[in-house]
Design an enzyme around this catalytic site. Structure first.
Site, PDB file in Angstrom:
ATOM      1  N   ARG A  56       0.829  -1.204   0.000  1.00  0.00           N
ATOM      2  CA  ARG A  56       0.000   0.000   0.000  1.00  0.00           C
ATOM      3  C   ARG A  56       0.870   1.263   0.000  1.00  0.00           C
ATOM      4  O   ARG A  56       0.712   2.113  -0.847  1.00  0.00           O
ATOM      5  CB  ARG A  56      -0.974   0.023   1.171  1.00  0.00           C
ATOM      6  CG  ARG A  56      -1.993   1.147   1.020  1.00  0.00           C
ATOM      7  CD  ARG A  56      -2.926   1.323   2.206  1.00  0.00           C
ATOM      8  NE  ARG A  56      -3.612   0.122   2.576  1.00  0.00           N
ATOM      9  CZ  ARG A  56      -3.477  -0.472   3.761  1.00  0.00           C
ATOM     10  NH1 ARG A  56      -2.690   0.048   4.686  1.00  0.00           N
ATOM     11  NH2 ARG A  56      -4.126  -1.570   4.037  1.00  0.00           N
TER      12      ARG A  56
ATOM     13  N   TYR B 113      -5.392  29.035  -5.376  1.00  0.00           N
ATOM     14  CA  TYR B 113      -6.052  28.070  -6.256  1.00  0.00           C
ATOM     15  C   TYR B 113      -7.447  27.755  -5.710  1.00  0.00           C
ATOM     16  O   TYR B 113      -7.576  27.299  -4.574  1.00  0.00           O
ATOM     17  CB  TYR B 113      -5.194  26.801  -6.369  1.00  0.00           C
ATOM     18  CG  TYR B 113      -5.902  25.670  -7.055  1.00  0.00           C
ATOM     19  CD1 TYR B 113      -6.430  25.828  -8.333  1.00  0.00           C
ATOM     20  CD2 TYR B 113      -6.070  24.440  -6.423  1.00  0.00           C
ATOM     21  CE1 TYR B 113      -7.105  24.788  -8.955  1.00  0.00           C
ATOM     22  CE2 TYR B 113      -6.735  23.396  -7.038  1.00  0.00           C
ATOM     23  CZ  TYR B 113      -7.255  23.584  -8.305  1.00  0.00           C
ATOM     24  OH  TYR B 113      -7.926  22.565  -8.918  1.00  0.00           O
TER      25      TYR B 113
ATOM     26  N   ASP C 154       2.393  26.080  -0.515  1.00  0.00           N
ATOM     27  CA  ASP C 154       2.112  25.426  -1.797  1.00  0.00           C
ATOM     28  C   ASP C 154       2.971  26.162  -2.837  1.00  0.00           C
ATOM     29  O   ASP C 154       2.699  27.306  -3.195  1.00  0.00           O
ATOM     30  CB  ASP C 154       0.616  25.541  -2.121  1.00  0.00           C
ATOM     31  CG  ASP C 154       0.268  24.931  -3.487  1.00  0.00           C
ATOM     32  OD1 ASP C 154       1.179  24.718  -4.310  1.00  0.00           O
ATOM     33  OD2 ASP C 154      -0.928  24.675  -3.733  1.00  0.00           O
TER      34      ASP C 154
ATOM     35  N   LYS D  71       1.703  19.333 -12.190  1.00  0.00           N
ATOM     36  CA  LYS D  71       2.093  20.523 -12.962  1.00  0.00           C
ATOM     37  C   LYS D  71       3.542  20.375 -13.428  1.00  0.00           C
ATOM     38  O   LYS D  71       3.864  19.430 -14.113  1.00  0.00           O
ATOM     39  CB  LYS D  71       1.846  21.776 -12.122  1.00  0.00           C
ATOM     40  CG  LYS D  71       0.525  21.778 -11.366  1.00  0.00           C
ATOM     41  CD  LYS D  71      -0.684  21.653 -12.273  1.00  0.00           C
ATOM     42  CE  LYS D  71      -1.966  21.689 -11.455  1.00  0.00           C
ATOM     43  NZ  LYS D  71      -3.141  21.290 -12.192  1.00  0.00           N
TER      44      LYS D  71
HETATM   45  N1  PLP Z   1      -2.187  23.798  -5.896  1.00  0.00           N
HETATM   46  C1  PLP Z   1      -2.149  24.600  -6.979  1.00  0.00           C
HETATM   47  C2  PLP Z   1      -1.426  25.903  -6.891  1.00  0.00           C
HETATM   48  C3  PLP Z   1      -2.782  24.214  -8.169  1.00  0.00           C
HETATM   49  O1  PLP Z   1      -2.733  25.019  -9.239  1.00  0.00           O
HETATM   50  C4  PLP Z   1      -3.459  22.972  -8.207  1.00  0.00           C
HETATM   51  C5  PLP Z   1      -4.163  22.523  -9.435  1.00  0.00           C
HETATM   52  O2  PLP Z   1      -4.352  23.284 -10.367  1.00  0.00           O
HETATM   53  C6  PLP Z   1      -3.481  22.173  -7.058  1.00  0.00           C
HETATM   54  C7  PLP Z   1      -2.817  22.612  -5.929  1.00  0.00           C
HETATM   55  C8  PLP Z   1      -4.197  20.843  -7.053  1.00  0.00           C
HETATM   56  O3  PLP Z   1      -3.426  19.893  -7.717  1.00  0.00           O
HETATM   57  P1  PLP Z   1      -4.034  18.590  -8.445  1.00  0.00           P
HETATM   58  O4  PLP Z   1      -4.817  19.084  -9.628  1.00  0.00           O
HETATM   59  O5  PLP Z   1      -2.833  17.791  -8.798  1.00  0.00           O
HETATM   60  O6  PLP Z   1      -4.921  17.902  -7.457  1.00  0.00           O
END
Ligand code: PLP
Length: 379
Positions: free
Chosen positions: A53, A105, A177, A202
């Site tokens: 897992r 986001y 983030d 990304k």
């Molecule tokens: N954090 C940011 C700044 C993002 O732009 C995104 C998605 O666009 C995420 C988190 C979420 O990532 P995921 O789409 O891989 O779940």
């Protein structure tokens, strides 16, 4: 390859030393086993491999690449960026207080708002790019401060070191983030953050063909880190080995891709900034951008691949410009080798995103071709 002196380009190109020890291949194979053998004495052949897992060598090797790029003590992969966000929030006790940057986001904000209501977590949304506002929010004790640097789609740049000071004074951990920066441009942990998070979907993966998320910590003794790791193991929000392998493959060219994407984005931003049909450009690499000074201090090697611009006119004009693009793909997401353009207000209506805002994720194509496409689209 636990040699911390190696530079990111070397770590990435050689996937932190991952090779196939069994075949001698310079590329590691994908470990697909979901369970592991025990010997006649019932001892595991490898004590760290009981059940697949969250015990998988491909995942571990990929985590090691991120760990080395981040300069982290440890990294954990999750099946998406949102799974990484959720993993952090699930480690908070009910009744905790979170200070969160607003205007980030929308998917993060949407889920966090809902989760905090369900778990009786106090959520204070604050314009964290305003140091006074963040300081005010950190006057009362808190469990966690969450920022996104640069933010999507506003490209705001919070001073991570200053935010860490404020968060720690409030007794909180700072989580960053850094999806739009990547560890190549900003090492949040070295600036004082406690946890760093990226949507690996990304730029880390970089080819728009794999979903993933990653968390890294400065100090593995942080109680929250143990909770996150235990929750991943017990609750099973794990990434598959093939996805992890794709990420490892993608990250081999991460520094190279980021360098080119930043150079392209800078040229595109400067060109848009000088265009009559553009009302504003949001990109930290422009000296006139609010976050330029902070970004210049904490980003190394470029200002990222994400930018937004506002066309002069209205929603119809923005959609017209978008519709005329021939090279930029009209699609959501960011960080891939191919350039993407998106009308953000269509994706997150009623969130205050201007109807005239177009967000670009700039890829590695020829910058002249990208500019010619925008030129034709703007007319
Ligand atoms: N954090 C940011 C700044 C993002 O732009 C995104 C998605 O666009 C995420 C988190 C979420 O990532 P995921 O789409 O891989 O779940």
């Amino acid at each position: 390859m636990r040699n911390s002196k190696l530079n990111p380009a070397t770590v990435a190109a050689q996937a932190a030393g991952a090779v196939d020890a069994q075949t001698g291949g310079v590329v590691p194979g994908i470990s697909l086993a979901t369970t592991y053998l025990r010997g006649e004495d019932n001892a595991l052949l490898r004590p760290d491999n009981t059940y697949g897992r969250d015990q998988n060598d491909t995942v571990r090797q990929t985590e090691e690449v991120v760990r080395a790029l981040e300069g982290a003590a440890a990294s954990l992969l999750l099946p998406s960026g949102m799974a990484a966000v959720a993993a952090v929030f699930r480690a908070l006790p009910s009744g905790a207080r979170v200070v969160m940057q607003t205007g980030i986001y929308w998917g993060t904000l949407k889920w966090v708002r809902d989760y905090c209501v369900r778990r009786a977590i106090i959520l204070d949304e604050v314009d964290a790019a305003d140091p006074d506002a963040l300081a005010r929010a950190c006057r009362d004790s808190a469990d966690m401060v969450w920022i996104e640097v640069p933010s999507n789609p506003w490209l705001q740049c919070v001073d991570i070191a200053a935010a860490a000071g404020m968060a720690h004074k409030a007794g909180a951990v700072l989580v960053v983030d850094g999806t739009a920066a990547t560890p190549v441009l900003t090492r949040a942990l070295h600036l004082g953050a406690d946890l760093s998070m990226h949507s690996a979907t990304k730029a880390l993966g970089g080819h728009s063909d794999v979903l993933g998320g990653v968390l890294s910590c400065r100090d593995p003794k942080l109680p929250m880190w143990a909770e996150i790791a235990t929750d991943r193991h017990d609750a099973g929000a794990v990434i598959g080995p093939f996805e992890a392998w794709l990420l490892m493959r993608g990250m081999r060219t991460l520094p190279l891709r980021v360098e080119r994407m930043c150079a392209n984005a800078q040229r595109v931003a400067e060109w848009l900034d000088a265009h009559d049909g553009v009302a504003a450009v949001l990109y930290p690499g422009l000296p006139g951008h609010d976050g330029h000074a902070v970004a210049a201090r904490q980003m190394t090697g470029g200002y990222g691949y994400l930018l937004s611009f506002l066309v002069t006119g209205d929603r119809a004009r923005a959609l017209e410009v978008l519709g005329r693009l021939r090279l930029f793909h009209r699609a959501t997401s960011l960080g891939g080798v191919e350039s993407l353009a998106e009308h953000r207000a269509s994706i997150e209506p009623h969130s205050g995103i201007p109807e005239t805002l177009i967000r670009l994720s700039v890829g590695i194509e020829d910058a002249g071709d990208l500019i010619a496409d925008l030129d034709a689209a703007l007319g």
